[in-house]
Scaffold this motif. Sequence first.
Motif, short mmCIF file in Angstrom:
data_model
loop_
_atom_site.label_atom_id
_atom_site.label_comp_id
_atom_site.label_asym_id
_atom_site.label_seq_id
_atom_site.Cartn_x
_atom_site.Cartn_y
_atom_site.Cartn_z
N ASN A 126 2.19 29.09 -11.06
CA ASN A 126 1.33 31.04 -10.27
C ASN A 126 2.17 31.73 -11.55
O ASN A 126 1.44 32.57 -12.31
N LYS A 127 2.86 30.56 -13.13
CA LYS A 127 2.99 32.11 -14.28
C LYS A 127 1.43 31.63 -15.42
O LYS A 127 0.91 30.26 -15.00
N LYS A 128 1.03 32.01 -16.00
CA LYS A 128 0.50 32.05 -16.96
C LYS A 128 0.79 31.12 -18.15
O LYS A 128 1.84 31.07 -18.68
N MET A 129 0.09 29.92 -18.05
CA MET A 129 -0.11 29.01 -19.50
C MET A 129 0.17 30.15 -20.54
O MET A 129 0.93 28.68 -21.76
N ARG A 130 0.03 31.05 -20.85
CA ARG A 130 0.40 31.42 -22.79
C ARG A 130 1.24 31.61 -23.24
O ARG A 130 1.65 31.10 -24.49
N LYS A 131 2.31 31.04 -21.83
CA LYS A 131 4.06 31.58 -22.06
C LYS A 131 4.52 29.95 -22.27
O LYS A 131 5.70 30.05 -22.17
N PHE A 132 3.82 28.66 -22.05
CA PHE A 132 4.25 27.85 -21.87
C PHE A 132 4.49 26.83 -22.97
O PHE A 132 4.17 26.96 -23.96
N SER A 133 5.28 25.73 -23.10
CA SER A 133 6.05 24.91 -24.25
C SER A 133 5.21 23.66 -24.17
O SER A 133 3.99 23.17 -22.92
#
Length: 292
Positions: A126-133
């Motif tokens: 449920n975390k926004k993907m803009r912060k993903f590696s």
Amino acid sequence: MLVVQNITKKYGDFLALDSINLEFTNGLYGLLAPNGAGKTTLIKMLTTLIFPTKGEILYNGKNILEMDESYRTLLGYLPQQFGYYKNYSPKQYLLYLAALKGMSKKETLPIIEDLLQKVALSEVANKKMRKFSGGMIQRVGIAQSLLNNPEILILDEPTAGLDPKERARFRQLLSELARDRLVIVSTHIVSDIESIANKVIMIKNQQLLYNESVESICATLNDAVYETSIKYENLESFREQYTILSEKQDKDHMIIRFIHKGTPEPDWTTLNPQLEDVFLYEYRDNEQGEVR
């Protein structure tokens, strides 16, 4: 069965692939070649994104272009780069794609939860993907390719951005998936497929070079891979004579792994050939123009 019959693809005057013939059944196939050799061109034809200049591709005897949507519903596809919404979470993104495929939210939720667990993203579902590696985004891509439980799974450079631990997990997942479906993995990274592919397909000079097991391909270099120790002052001369596979410093010498087809010197040690040896040998003079 997926059959590639006499496929040729041209871009204007440029010949990308020439008279390719292949047969795929359930199992895992590694499509291995350097960047620019035509892997993506073949993948795009298998996924109906582009069309052959000559020849046809058949699934269970039917032309895939004539099957149209009924063929694409059987496909799971991960391109080199896939579009996603940075402000979506993985769960939101997969629900959105499922809706586009006509899948209900009720039937999709347990599937998504299972897929996110398989690609180790449950904790950030449920975390926004803009912060993903980049590696995490790639795992979302792998999950979306499996959303419709495809009969044919095609992955183009799927391990880009994955760390060694993620790569190992991904290889295990692919092995499990290939038990009851056709999986094609296009890559230029030998370790991605060496231990898991039932067959490895190699393309060279726009034509099919190999469509064999790893063991059969490696056997083409039996009694041709050696190791020896070379003094620094003799290194350049040795490089000019032989195909070098690897070099490792050892005090005032270099330990050289190389290929020689002929009578060996007494101080050379014969080694068992590996798939990477064949790759480096066959593409040692690769100067192909880039194919998209």
